[in-house]
Design an enzyme around this catalytic site. Structure first.
Site, mmCIF file in Angstrom:
data_model
loop_
_atom_site.group_PDB
_atom_site.id
_atom_site.type_symbol
_atom_site.label_atom_id
_atom_site.label_comp_id
_atom_site.label_asym_id
_atom_site.label_seq_id
_atom_site.Cartn_x
_atom_site.Cartn_y
_atom_site.Cartn_z
ATOM 1 N N GLU A 15 -2.921 5.297 -0.031
ATOM 2 C CA GLU A 15 -3.858 4.174 -0.096
ATOM 3 C C GLU A 15 -4.130 3.542 1.255
ATOM 4 O O GLU A 15 -5.119 2.843 1.432
ATOM 5 C CB GLU A 15 -3.314 3.104 -1.052
ATOM 6 C CG GLU A 15 -3.323 3.548 -2.499
ATOM 7 C CD GLU A 15 -2.486 2.635 -3.378
ATOM 8 O OE1 GLU A 15 -2.704 2.645 -4.596
ATOM 9 O OE2 GLU A 15 -1.622 1.925 -2.838
ATOM 10 N N VAL A 23 0.862 -1.182 0.000
ATOM 11 C CA VAL A 23 0.000 0.000 0.000
ATOM 12 C C VAL A 23 0.894 1.226 0.000
ATOM 13 O O VAL A 23 1.967 1.228 0.592
ATOM 14 C CB VAL A 23 -0.953 0.081 1.228
ATOM 15 C CG1 VAL A 23 -2.056 -0.932 1.145
ATOM 16 C CG2 VAL A 23 -0.186 -0.029 2.518
ATOM 17 N N SER A 24 0.476 2.255 -0.705
ATOM 18 C CA SER A 24 1.192 3.527 -0.655
ATOM 19 C C SER A 24 0.696 4.305 0.551
ATOM 20 O O SER A 24 -0.272 3.917 1.209
ATOM 21 C CB SER A 24 0.953 4.332 -1.936
ATOM 22 O OG SER A 24 -0.394 4.758 -1.987
ATOM 23 N N THR A 25 1.339 5.415 0.831
ATOM 24 C CA THR A 25 0.941 6.239 1.980
ATOM 25 C C THR A 25 -0.502 6.694 1.860
ATOM 26 O O THR A 25 -1.268 6.690 2.822
ATOM 27 C CB THR A 25 1.865 7.464 2.089
ATOM 28 O OG1 THR A 25 3.220 7.015 2.100
ATOM 29 C CG2 THR A 25 1.590 8.246 3.350
#
Length: 558
Positions: free
Chosen positions: A30, A26-28
């Protein structure tokens, strides 16, 4: 007949379960979005493995990391290393873009997996890459995914250009101002506005006052550092940081945007000859007269200084200051001899001192001729001394073995703690099903346990990586001997100074000097790139290269 059938059943080979590796990311941004959570991705993929009869042999998780680049993701690099060693038969992801949002990266990864007979499947897209039709679907989806990303990027860029033309700030933090992100533009869209930070604004005005008063970049940096001024990032001022402030039209009230185009791909290249220059919505920190005077002084001082060719001084950057550990750069002094002639002496001096002044460090100079000759002679002596190489290799391998046991103990301790948390989660869920624990209490307690588990997983990842790296290959005499011999030969045959500097920087990690200005140690680095460069003939592929993981790095101290 019955016995014969039973015998035939027993004689059939037992089908071995496929080993699956799960990858989640996951990105920051997301992390806060529904459906993107790491735990949910992993849970769904575990269930899929159970349904398909796969054995989960590894879970690789990158938390809070963008999918734009693959090089900066430790868990993905560990997975690729595992694939390199054929530790599993298939790789599973929740969604294709968890691997990468660039189709070229996706295609390269899947192609690499294919060469190792490892499959790739996406849970959401419901396709595989083992068959021609599945591979076609994958390629189409990868192209569509990159197209969507490019569209989003283009829309964002168009919005930023529009805001810049309207006088709004699109950049990050800047000295002298704070950012108000609650501002909206004329179309009711989010826009950042700059608000004066009075304490920092005094620093900015002082820089312009000193420059228009006749002081140079280094002198200004020294005065600021002695007076306790700091940059926006709370660091000391350097020549470059002073220069950037003096060249920034923001301080006279102008928004400058899109100076460099396609930054992600081309970095400092592709400078825009016609960037946006608009009157900003912010209050300027200096007057137009001060700005005009600054530009006039810069133009008058615009003569090119004598260029110092870095290739002539190959140890710049890798030789370290004995006081502050900064990279050392070239410094020159001019001495007058008894007969009146001038003699130029060259030294490697502390880069921090040269860039920021005496408030940061001292020169700590070491003569260029001495340092260059010492390092090259030392490397040549080692390359020709088998006994010395054997002792170095023995020391390195004994140190690795010594460090492996505490790593293994730490890893087991963390795994035990994670298993304990899972048992506690199962117990709480059981109590909830029995009606002992209320839903609100369940949510709070699960959130706490999940947070504890994530913290332990983050601690476990680098330990696992280090353990795996240490287990990949033992440094041997032949490897070190080949690298050292190849280096000396290539260095002698190199035609240009720049080529020789490249070879030195490839082989040497850093050089330390003592307080008495003598070479103290030379730290040689052995990694996949170094081994491949110095032991593989051009155009050929070394079979030994397969034994090295991408993260393999060993240091030899001479």
């Amino acid at each position: 007949m019955h016995l014969s059938n039973e015998y035939n059943k027993l004689a059939q080979p037992i089908e071995k379960k496929k080993k699956a590796a799960i990858y989640a990311r996951v990105s920051t941004v997301e992390q806060a979005e529904e459906g993107y959570s790491i735990d949910e991705q992993v849970r769904l993929l575990r269930e899929f493995c159970k349904k398909e009869g796969y054995e989960v042999c590894g879970e690789y998780v990158d938390r809070g990391i963008s999918g734009k680049n693959i090089s900066g993701r430790p868990a993905l690099q560990q997975l690729l290393s595992g694939a390199h060693n054929k530790e599993f038969d298939i790789v599973l992801v929740w969604k294709m873009n968890r691997f990468s949002r660039k189709s070229i990266d996706l295609l390269n990864i899947v192609e690499m997996l294919k060469t190792k007979n490892i499959g790739f499947r996406s849970y959401t897209e419901k396709y595989e890459t083992e068959s021609p039709s599945g591979k076609l679907q994958f390629q189409m989806m990868a192209a569509i995914s990159e197209f969507e990303r490019a569209n989003i990027s283009e829309n964002v860029k168009m919005g930023m250009l529009a805001r810049a033309r309207a006088g709004y700030w699109n950049g990050g933090r800047v000295l002298g101002y704070d950012i108000d992100s609650t501002e909206v533009d004329d179309r009711n869209r989010a826009a950042s506005k700059l608000i004066i930070n009075e304490e920092e604004a005094q620093t900015v005005r002082k820089i312009f006052d000193l420059y228009t008063g006749g002081f140079g970049y280094k002198s200004i940096a020294g005065q600021l550092n002695r007076a306790g001024h700091q940059t926006k990032r709370k660091k000391s001022f350097s020549i470059n940081s002073v220069k950037q402030i003096l060249q920034n039209p923001l301080y006279v009230g102008i928004i400058r945007f899109n100076v460099r185009r396609d930054w992600n791909e081309k970095r400092r290249n592709n400078i825009n000859p016609d960037p946006i220059m608009e009157k900003g919505k912010h209050v300027p920190l200096i007057s137009q007269d001060t700005w005009d005077q600054t530009l006039a002084i810069m133009k008058s001082r615009g003569g090119r200084p004598n260029r110092i060719h870095s290739g002539e001084h190959p140890l710049t950057g890798i030789i370290r200051c004995p006081v502050c550990n900064s990279g050392m750069v070239l410094g020159r002094t001019t001495n007058k001899t008894k007969d009146g002639t001038k003699r130029v002496l060259e030294y490697y001096v502390c880069g921090a001192w040269k860039n920021k002044g005496s408030t940061v460090c001292r020169s700590n100079g070491i003569r260029v001729n001495y340092a260059d000759e010492y390092v090259l002679t030392k490397i040549a002596n080692v390359a020709n001394n088998d006994i010395l190489i054997k002792s170095i290799v023995l020391k390195i391998n004994s140190e690795r073995e010594k460090n492996r046991t505490p790593l293994q103990n730490d890893y087991k301790m963390l795994e035990k703690a994670i298993d304990s948390i899972q048992l506690r989660k199962d117990k709480i869920l059981g109590l909830f099903e029995e009606g002992v624990v209320e839903k609100d209490d369940l949510i709070v307690r699960l959130a706490t346990l999940n947070e504890e588990k994530e913290g332990l997983e983050e601690r476990k990842a680098p330990i696992k990586s280090k353990m795996w790296q240490d287990d990949t290959i033992e440094v041997n005499f032949t490897l070190v001997k080949d690298v050292m011999n190849s280096f000396t030969k290539m260095f002698e045959e190199s035609l240009t100074r720049e080529q020789r500097k490249h070879l030195l920087h490839l082989l040497i990690n850093k050089i330390t000097i003592s307080e008495s200005r003598e070479i103290d140690s030379i730290k040689i680095q052995l990694n996949k790139e170094v081994v491949k460069h110095f032991t593989t003939p051009e155009g050929e592929r070394s079979s030994d290269d397969d034994d090295l993981s991408p993260s393999f790095t060993v240091f030899l101290e001479l």
